[in-house]
Design a protein around this motif. Sequence first.
Motif, PDB file in Angstrom:
ATOM      1  N   ILE A 287       0.815  -1.221   0.000  1.00  0.00           N
ATOM      2  CA  ILE A 287       0.000   0.000   0.000  1.00  0.00           C
ATOM      3  C   ILE A 287       0.846   1.268   0.000  1.00  0.00           C
ATOM      4  N   ASN A 288       2.093   1.184   0.491  1.00  0.00           N
ATOM      5  CA  ASN A 288       3.006   2.327   0.495  1.00  0.00           C
ATOM      6  C   ASN A 288       3.765   2.472  -0.826  1.00  0.00           C
ATOM      7  N   GLY A 289       3.502   1.571  -1.788  1.00  0.00           N
ATOM      8  CA  GLY A 289       4.197   1.614  -3.074  1.00  0.00           C
ATOM      9  C   GLY A 289       5.559   0.966  -3.038  1.00  0.00           C
ATOM     10  N   GLU A 290       5.867   0.226  -1.987  1.00  0.00           N
ATOM     11  CA  GLU A 290       7.169  -0.429  -1.844  1.00  0.00           C
ATOM     12  C   GLU A 290       7.170  -1.782  -2.545  1.00  0.00           C
ATOM     13  N   TYR A 291       8.275  -2.112  -3.182  1.00  0.00           N
ATOM     14  CA  TYR A 291       8.439  -3.370  -3.900  1.00  0.00           C
ATOM     15  C   TYR A 291       8.227  -4.553  -2.962  1.00  0.00           C
ATOM     16  N   VAL A 292       7.446  -5.548  -3.424  1.00  0.00           N
ATOM     17  CA  VAL A 292       7.232  -6.782  -2.674  1.00  0.00           C
ATOM     18  C   VAL A 292       7.770  -7.974  -3.453  1.00  0.00           C
ATOM     19  N   ALA A 293       7.419  -8.088  -4.745  1.00  0.00           N
ATOM     20  CA  ALA A 293       7.850  -9.241  -5.537  1.00  0.00           C
ATOM     21  C   ALA A 293       7.757  -8.928  -7.025  1.00  0.00           C
ATOM     22  N   GLY A 294       8.388  -9.810  -7.820  1.00  0.00           N
ATOM     23  CA  GLY A 294       8.316  -9.695  -9.275  1.00  0.00           C
ATOM     24  C   GLY A 294       9.514  -8.995  -9.877  1.00  0.00           C
ATOM     25  N   PRO A 295       9.431  -8.636 -11.158  1.00  0.00           N
ATOM     26  CA  PRO A 295      10.582  -8.078 -11.876  1.00  0.00           C
ATOM     27  C   PRO A 295      10.895  -6.597 -11.668  1.00  0.00           C
ATOM     28  N   PRO A 296      10.024  -5.759 -11.052  1.00  0.00           N
ATOM     29  CA  PRO A 296      10.379  -4.340 -10.956  1.00  0.00           C
ATOM     30  C   PRO A 296      11.712  -4.121 -10.219  1.00  0.00           C
ATOM     31  N   PRO A 297      12.509  -3.185 -10.702  1.00  0.00           N
ATOM     32  CA  PRO A 297      13.806  -2.908 -10.074  1.00  0.00           C
ATOM     33  C   PRO A 297      13.747  -1.933  -8.906  1.00  0.00           C
ATOM     34  N   ARG A 298      12.554  -1.412  -8.589  1.00  0.00           N
ATOM     35  CA  ARG A 298      12.445  -0.377  -7.570  1.00  0.00           C
ATOM     36  C   ARG A 298      10.999  -0.276  -7.077  1.00  0.00           C
ATOM     37  N   ASP A 299      10.806   0.581  -6.067  1.00  0.00           N
ATOM     38  CA  ASP A 299       9.463   0.906  -5.602  1.00  0.00           C
ATOM     39  C   ASP A 299       8.747   1.715  -6.688  1.00  0.00           C
ATOM     40  N   LEU A 300       7.443   1.927  -6.529  1.00  0.00           N
ATOM     41  CA  LEU A 300       6.713   2.798  -7.447  1.00  0.00           C
ATOM     42  C   LEU A 300       7.255   4.223  -7.352  1.00  0.00           C
ATOM     43  N   TYR A 301       7.194   4.943  -8.450  1.00  0.00           N
ATOM     44  CA  TYR A 301       7.615   6.343  -8.443  1.00  0.00           C
ATOM     45  C   TYR A 301       6.617   7.168  -7.631  1.00  0.00           C
ATOM     46  N   ARG A 302       7.125   8.148  -6.906  1.00  0.00           N
ATOM     47  CA  ARG A 302       6.298   9.033  -6.090  1.00  0.00           C
ATOM     48  C   ARG A 302       6.251  10.405  -6.744  1.00  0.00           C
ATOM     49  N   TYR A 303       5.042  10.948  -6.842  1.00  0.00           N
ATOM     50  CA  TYR A 303       4.877  12.291  -7.392  1.00  0.00           C
ATOM     51  C   TYR A 303       5.332  13.335  -6.389  1.00  0.00           C
ATOM     52  N   ASP A 304       5.819  14.444  -6.907  1.00  0.00           N
ATOM     53  CA  ASP A 304       6.054  15.638  -6.103  1.00  0.00           C
ATOM     54  C   ASP A 304       4.666  16.214  -5.818  1.00  0.00           C
ATOM     55  N   PHE A 305       4.311  16.363  -4.549  1.00  0.00           N
ATOM     56  CA  PHE A 305       2.959  16.798  -4.200  1.00  0.00           C
ATOM     57  C   PHE A 305       2.983  17.737  -3.021  1.00  0.00           C
ATOM     58  N   GLU A 306       1.852  18.394  -2.806  1.00  0.00           N
ATOM     59  CA  GLU A 306       1.659  19.174  -1.595  1.00  0.00           C
ATOM     60  C   GLU A 306       0.182  19.167  -1.225  1.00  0.00           C
ATOM     61  N   VAL A 307      -0.072  19.226   0.072  1.00  0.00           N
ATOM     62  CA  VAL A 307      -1.433  19.374   0.585  1.00  0.00           C
ATOM     63  C   VAL A 307      -1.579  20.844   0.932  1.00  0.00           C
ATOM     64  N   ARG A 308      -2.672  21.439   0.504  1.00  0.00           N
ATOM     65  CA  ARG A 308      -2.890  22.867   0.765  1.00  0.00           C
ATOM     66  C   ARG A 308      -3.991  23.056   1.797  1.00  0.00           C
ATOM     67  N   ASP A 309      -4.165  24.294   2.220  1.00  0.00           N
ATOM     68  CA  ASP A 309      -5.115  24.571   3.311  1.00  0.00           C
ATOM     69  C   ASP A 309      -6.569  24.310   2.941  1.00  0.00           C
ATOM     70  N   ASP A 310      -6.854  24.096   1.644  1.00  0.00           N
ATOM     71  CA  ASP A 310      -8.220  23.741   1.251  1.00  0.00           C
ATOM     72  C   ASP A 310      -8.499  22.244   1.401  1.00  0.00           C
ATOM     73  N   GLY A 311      -7.491  21.482   1.872  1.00  0.00           N
ATOM     74  CA  GLY A 311      -7.657  20.049   2.082  1.00  0.00           C
ATOM     75  C   GLY A 311      -7.464  19.212   0.837  1.00  0.00           C
ATOM     76  N   ASN A 312      -6.980  19.818  -0.233  1.00  0.00           N
ATOM     77  CA  ASN A 312      -6.774  19.091  -1.485  1.00  0.00           C
ATOM     78  C   ASN A 312      -5.302  18.784  -1.717  1.00  0.00           C
ATOM     79  N   ILE A 313      -5.079  17.725  -2.495  1.00  0.00           N
ATOM     80  CA  ILE A 313      -3.736  17.325  -2.920  1.00  0.00           C
ATOM     81  C   ILE A 313      -3.472  17.983  -4.269  1.00  0.00           C
ATOM     82  N   TYR A 314      -2.277  18.529  -4.435  1.00  0.00           N
ATOM     83  CA  TYR A 314      -1.839  19.109  -5.698  1.00  0.00           C
ATOM     84  C   TYR A 314      -0.554  18.411  -6.118  1.00  0.00           C
ATOM     85  N   VAL A 315      -0.438  18.083  -7.408  1.00  0.00           N
ATOM     86  CA  VAL A 315       0.761  17.419  -7.912  1.00  0.00           C
ATOM     87  C   VAL A 315       1.325  18.194  -9.088  1.00  0.00           C
ATOM     88  N   ARG A 316       2.590  17.942  -9.353  1.00  0.00           N
ATOM     89  CA  ARG A 316       3.193  18.406 -10.603  1.00  0.00           C
ATOM     90  C   ARG A 316       3.939  17.229 -11.207  1.00  0.00           C
TER      91      ARG A 316
END
Length: 197
Positions: free
Chosen positions: A151-180
């Motif tokens: 659930i944290n995007g961390e590698y468990v098994a199989g051929p991937p060479p790494r964890d899932l990529y994480r987006y650059d994000f921020e939570v703002r005071d309106d309670g929403n997530i913003y990404v770039r």
Amino acid sequence: IPRAAFVLGPVIDVGVRGQSDVPNEWLEVGSISDISEEEPKYYRVNFPVEQVYSQKETQEVSDQEFVIESAIWASWRTEILPDGTYGQSYRPSFLENYDGGTLTEEQIQEAQENLNVLSSSCAHLGCPVRWIVREGEGELLCPCHGGIYNINGEYVAGPPPRDLYRYDFEVRDDGNIYVRHEFDAQGGLIEQEPYVI
């Protein structure tokens, strides 16, 4: 040399100069209150693209809009126990009574520290991962070659060479997530035996 410069130009622009055809804009994804403790929330986002084949100064701007359609999995950081099962979820307690109002700086910081904002593209060959539940535990599974992430995007098994990529994000005071359109391209590499098919 001109041919090599033409072919390598985009690689040099992105890798060396840090330039991209995707503007460095923040896009709204959704509210943190929509993300449950037990499973990630699936979001879609369209990143605008400025397609350029030469110098921007010498080109006309197209009146067409181009986008990169992307998918995001957002989840609350969860404790992973030694046997691989899930322990405590770090979903902020203030969300139980959250009515969509303005968040304080402390609430924003708590949400940002405990939020996973993951690319849905498998780190192996980019197939879209899916959330499935097996034997009581959920996992992000790549249907193409069997890559498995927790659930944290961390590698468990199989051929991937790494964890899932994480987006650059921020939570703002309106309670929403913003990404770039930026990722943690450096971290999360897995040391594993070569995968044999």
